[in-house]
Design a protein around this motif. Structure first.
Motif, PDB file in Angstrom:
ATOM      1  N   LYS A   1       0.827  -1.204   0.000  1.00  0.00           N
ATOM      2  CA  LYS A   1       0.000   0.000   0.000  1.00  0.00           C
ATOM      3  C   LYS A   1       0.863   1.257   0.000  1.00  0.00           C
ATOM      4  O   LYS A   1       0.596   2.212  -0.742  1.00  0.00           O
ATOM      5  N   GLU A   2       1.915   1.245   0.830  1.00  0.00           N
ATOM      6  CA  GLU A   2       2.821   2.398   0.883  1.00  0.00           C
ATOM      7  C   GLU A   2       3.481   2.639  -0.468  1.00  0.00           C
ATOM      8  O   GLU A   2       3.605   3.778  -0.919  1.00  0.00           O
TER       9      GLU A   2
ATOM     10  N   GLN B   1       0.974   4.256  -2.777  1.00  0.00           N
ATOM     11  CA  GLN B   1       0.746   5.659  -2.441  1.00  0.00           C
ATOM     12  C   GLN B   1       1.916   6.530  -2.895  1.00  0.00           C
ATOM     13  O   GLN B   1       1.721   7.647  -3.384  1.00  0.00           O
TER      14      GLN B   1
ATOM     15  N   GLU C   1       1.646   7.013  -6.562  1.00  0.00           N
ATOM     16  CA  GLU C   1       0.579   7.958  -6.876  1.00  0.00           C
ATOM     17  C   GLU C   1       1.064   9.399  -6.687  1.00  0.00           C
ATOM     18  O   GLU C   1       0.790  10.266  -7.528  1.00  0.00           O
ATOM     19  N   ARG C   2       1.778   9.652  -5.585  1.00  0.00           N
ATOM     20  CA  ARG C   2       2.314  11.000  -5.358  1.00  0.00           C
ATOM     21  C   ARG C   2       3.350  11.352  -6.403  1.00  0.00           C
ATOM     22  O   ARG C   2       3.433  12.488  -6.874  1.00  0.00           O
TER      23      ARG C   2
END
Length: 284
Positions: free
Chosen positions: A275-276, A279, A282-283
């Motif tokens: 998940k990290e 994310q 995505e950033r």
């Protein structure tokens, strides 16, 4: 500074491979007085002349360097330094020299350490290319919208830096980013060199000979850059040894964390790491 008069300038590209050939093609947008090229391969020079990419090609650099206001060296890092040292007496007084090498700290120090006082040098690195190299794959289009890193130091003349910046913008690059040579090598170790190392390691893992029809997009994407120039990339990695080893060690540590979560059947930990990563992507 006013816009440089590129139409009055003569320019030389040293090395007509993928990047050098693309520069020679792109320089026509500036409408310079002449575009010369230097390469050890006379056949490539002949082809570039026939293609109308260059005004004339030379296997000996003396004549074009004596006439050139801007010299773009598109060679391996060590070759770039050697070329400047061997031809130091031939450069036109006031000439601006720039390069495209993928490492910078050592190269910038060596070039500035030997340069004549009437010459100026601007270190640079285009973040552009293709999977296949060589003049036959060169294209001015690879520069459109691409990033470019410039590595000015105390010895860099502001007026020369401005000329190179304006030239790059006219060739289609985005506004060049400036950073120290040391910062460049640290960043490139993560964003360029580590992906090449991972791609090579993936292709050398397991039996990939008989899996062609079974490969999905993720494997293809992850190994795209494995078709690299081995001589060039081995030099880049060894020259940037300190920084790339740090990135490899951190990568191995992250893989070990994922491995441990899998070995321990720890879905919560594994899910959290994945998940990290998502994310962060995505950033990014």
């Amino acid at each position: 500074m006013s816009e440089p008069d590129f139409s009055s300038m003569e320019m030389t590209v040293v090395g007509l491979g993928l990047i050098g050939g693309s520069f020679a093609m792109a320089l026509h947008q500036l409408h310079p007085k002449a575009i010369w090229a230097v390469d050890i391969d006379a056949n490539i020079l002949d082809q570039a002349e026939k293609d109308g990419v260059i005004t004339q090609g030379f296997t000996d650099a003396e004549i074009p360097l004596q006439r050139s206001d801007v010299v773009i060296i598109a060679a391996y890092p060590d070759q770039s330094v050697t070329f400047i040292k061997n031809n130091l007496a031939h450069f036109k007084s006031g000439a601006i020299i720039t390069d495209v090498a993928g490492i910078k700290e050592k190269l910038v120090q060596e070039i500035n350490g030997c340069l004549r006082s009437d010459l100026s040098y601007v270190g640079g690195h285009p973040l552009a290319g293709k999977e296949s190299g060589g003049y036959s794959n060169a294209s001015a289009a690879i520069f459109q919208g691409a990033n470019y890193l410039l590595t000015p130091v105390a010895e860099t003349r502001p007026d020369s830096l401005a000329v190179i910046e304006k030239m790059l913008l006219r060739l289609g690059f985005r506004t060049p980013l400036q950073m120290s040579p040391a910062k460049h090598d640290t960043v490139i170790a993560l964003t360029s060199q580590l992906p090449h190392v991972i791609a090579a390691a993936l292709m050398n893992s397991g039996d990939t000979e008989d899996t062609g029809s079974l490969v999905g997009g993720s494997f293809r994407d992850a190994t795209r850059v494995a078709r690299m120039n081995p001589e060039l990339w081995s030099e880049l990695l060894l020259e940037n040894k300190k920084n790339i080893l740090v990135q490899i060690d951190e990568f191995i540590e992250n893989v070990q964390h994922i491995r441990s979560a899998i070995a321990d059947n720890n879905q919560e930990q594994l899910s959290g790491m994945l998940k990290e990563a998502g994310q962060r992507r995505e950033r990014f």
